[in-house]
Motif scaffolding. Structure first.
Motif, PDB file in Angstrom:
ATOM      1  N   HIS A  58       0.847  -1.194   0.000  1.00 48.24           N
ATOM      2  CA  HIS A  58       0.000   0.000   0.000  1.00 48.24           C
ATOM      3  C   HIS A  58       0.885   1.247   0.000  1.00 48.24           C
ATOM      4  O   HIS A  58       2.057   1.192   0.369  1.00 48.24           O
ATOM      5  N   VAL A  59       0.282   2.355  -0.359  1.00 52.02           N
ATOM      6  CA  VAL A  59       1.006   3.627  -0.390  1.00 52.02           C
ATOM      7  C   VAL A  59       1.407   4.012   1.031  1.00 52.02           C
ATOM      8  O   VAL A  59       0.606   3.946   1.958  1.00 52.02           O
ATOM      9  N   ASN A  97      -8.449   2.298   0.414  1.00 52.37           N
ATOM     10  CA  ASN A  97      -8.003   1.081  -0.267  1.00 52.37           C
ATOM     11  C   ASN A  97      -6.524   1.118  -0.613  1.00 52.37           C
ATOM     12  O   ASN A  97      -5.835   0.113  -0.502  1.00 52.37           O
ATOM     13  N   SER A  98      -6.039   2.263  -1.065  1.00 52.68           N
ATOM     14  CA  SER A  98      -4.667   2.347  -1.565  1.00 52.68           C
ATOM     15  C   SER A  98      -3.664   2.859  -0.532  1.00 52.68           C
ATOM     16  O   SER A  98      -2.482   2.566  -0.622  1.00 52.68           O
ATOM     17  N   GLN A 142      -3.499   6.974  -7.862  1.00 57.91           N
ATOM     18  CA  GLN A 142      -3.321   6.625  -9.277  1.00 57.91           C
ATOM     19  C   GLN A 142      -2.089   5.736  -9.464  1.00 57.91           C
ATOM     20  O   GLN A 142      -2.140   4.727 -10.183  1.00 57.91           O
ATOM     21  N   LEU A 143      -0.975   6.086  -8.833  1.00 55.64           N
ATOM     22  CA  LEU A 143       0.249   5.304  -8.975  1.00 55.64           C
ATOM     23  C   LEU A 143       0.098   3.918  -8.356  1.00 55.64           C
ATOM     24  O   LEU A 143       0.633   2.931  -8.871  1.00 55.64           O
ATOM     25  N   TRP A 144      -0.616   3.835  -7.250  1.00 57.49           N
ATOM     26  CA  TRP A 144      -0.870   2.539  -6.619  1.00 57.49           C
ATOM     27  C   TRP A 144      -1.643   1.635  -7.573  1.00 57.49           C
ATOM     28  O   TRP A 144      -1.352   0.443  -7.678  1.00 57.49           O
ATOM     29  N   ASN A 145      -2.619   2.192  -8.267  1.00 61.04           N
ATOM     30  CA  ASN A 145      -3.371   1.418  -9.247  1.00 61.04           C
ATOM     31  C   ASN A 145      -2.502   1.033 -10.444  1.00 61.04           C
ATOM     32  O   ASN A 145      -2.695  -0.013 -11.051  1.00 61.04           O
ATOM     33  N   TYR A 147       0.975   0.608 -10.552  1.00 58.85           N
ATOM     34  CA  TYR A 147       2.117  -0.258 -10.266  1.00 58.85           C
ATOM     35  C   TYR A 147       1.712  -1.367  -9.314  1.00 58.85           C
ATOM     36  O   TYR A 147       1.487  -1.124  -8.131  1.00 58.85           O
ATOM     37  N   ASP A 148       1.645  -2.588  -9.803  1.00 63.78           N
ATOM     38  CA  ASP A 148       1.313  -3.745  -8.991  1.00 63.78           C
ATOM     39  C   ASP A 148       2.617  -4.438  -8.596  1.00 63.78           C
ATOM     40  O   ASP A 148       3.120  -5.301  -9.321  1.00 63.78           O
ATOM     41  N   ILE A 149       3.154  -4.035  -7.465  1.00 64.87           N
ATOM     42  CA  ILE A 149       4.457  -4.544  -7.025  1.00 64.87           C
ATOM     43  C   ILE A 149       4.401  -6.048  -6.762  1.00 64.87           C
ATOM     44  O   ILE A 149       5.341  -6.775  -7.086  1.00 64.87           O
ATOM     45  N   LEU A 150       3.298  -6.549  -6.197  1.00 62.84           N
ATOM     46  CA  LEU A 150       3.195  -7.990  -5.968  1.00 62.84           C
ATOM     47  C   LEU A 150       3.272  -8.773  -7.278  1.00 62.84           C
ATOM     48  O   LEU A 150       3.900  -9.827  -7.327  1.00 62.84           O
ATOM     49  N   ALA A 151       2.660  -8.266  -8.344  1.00 67.13           N
ATOM     50  CA  ALA A 151       2.732  -8.942  -9.642  1.00 67.13           C
ATOM     51  C   ALA A 151       4.174  -8.978 -10.149  1.00 67.13           C
ATOM     52  O   ALA A 151       4.626  -9.998 -10.676  1.00 67.13           O
TER      53      ALA A 151
END
Length: 168
Positions: A58-59, A97-98, A142-145, A147-151
């Motif tokens: 999360h951010v 959420n983010s 917006q950046l959290w949406n 960049y999916d770091i877990l992926a």
């Protein structure tokens, strides 16, 4: 070997291009800083954590930084651009959420105010492109949406928690 010194705070430095910050003082680039809640909560001295604990990044914030010294203080910026809860009240659902607070010592609004006071006011004062308080938080969401770091970690066979992923 578990060690509380291994708390994960991931900075995505590619945002120099995304946020296109000038070399003007007081900072040269912005760090998009993510936190991994199980890593944050591993060190119990930080306080009690929310339950259920989120298991994805999360951010934590968007931090103005310099190449020579990443700690940037913007005292004057905060005086000129104080935190106004009403500016981000419409964003509460998205930010919840983010950009949630994972520690029970601060609710979400208190956490967002802390991050704005420590980092966001700088971006509002001298950001390129210019930020408002609201757009600072919108950019984090917006950046959290984006960049999916877990992926990214999964694609490399890395699973937070130390267990390797099995791929077939």
């Amino acid at each position: 070997m578990k060690n509380s010194n291994f708390i994960i705070l991931l900075s995505v430095y590619a945002l120099v291009q995304v946020l296109n910050v000038s070399n003007a003082e007081p900072y040269e680039y912005m760090q998009f800083v993510l936190q991994y809640p199980p890593g944050v909560c591993y060190d119990q001295s930080k306080g009690h954590c929310i339950s259920p604990l989120p298991t994805k990044f999360h951010v934590h914030g968007i931090w103005p930084s310099n190449f020579s010294n990443t700690l940037v203080r913007c005292v004057h910026a905060l005086r000129n651009n104080p935190f106004h809860k009403a500016q981000i009240t419409p964003l509460q659902t998205d930010l919840g959420n983010s950009w949630p607070s994972v520690l029970t010592q601060k609710n979400n609004m208190q956490f967002w105010e802390h991050e704005y006071r420590e980092h966001g006011a700088c971006a509002v004062e001298s950001g390129v492109p210019p930020f408002t308080q609201r757009s600072y938080f919108e950019k984090g969401h917006q950046l959290w949406n984006q960049y999916d770091i877990l992926a990214v970690l999964r694609q490399s066979g890395i699973k937070p928690g130390g267990q390797p992923l099995v791929t077939h």
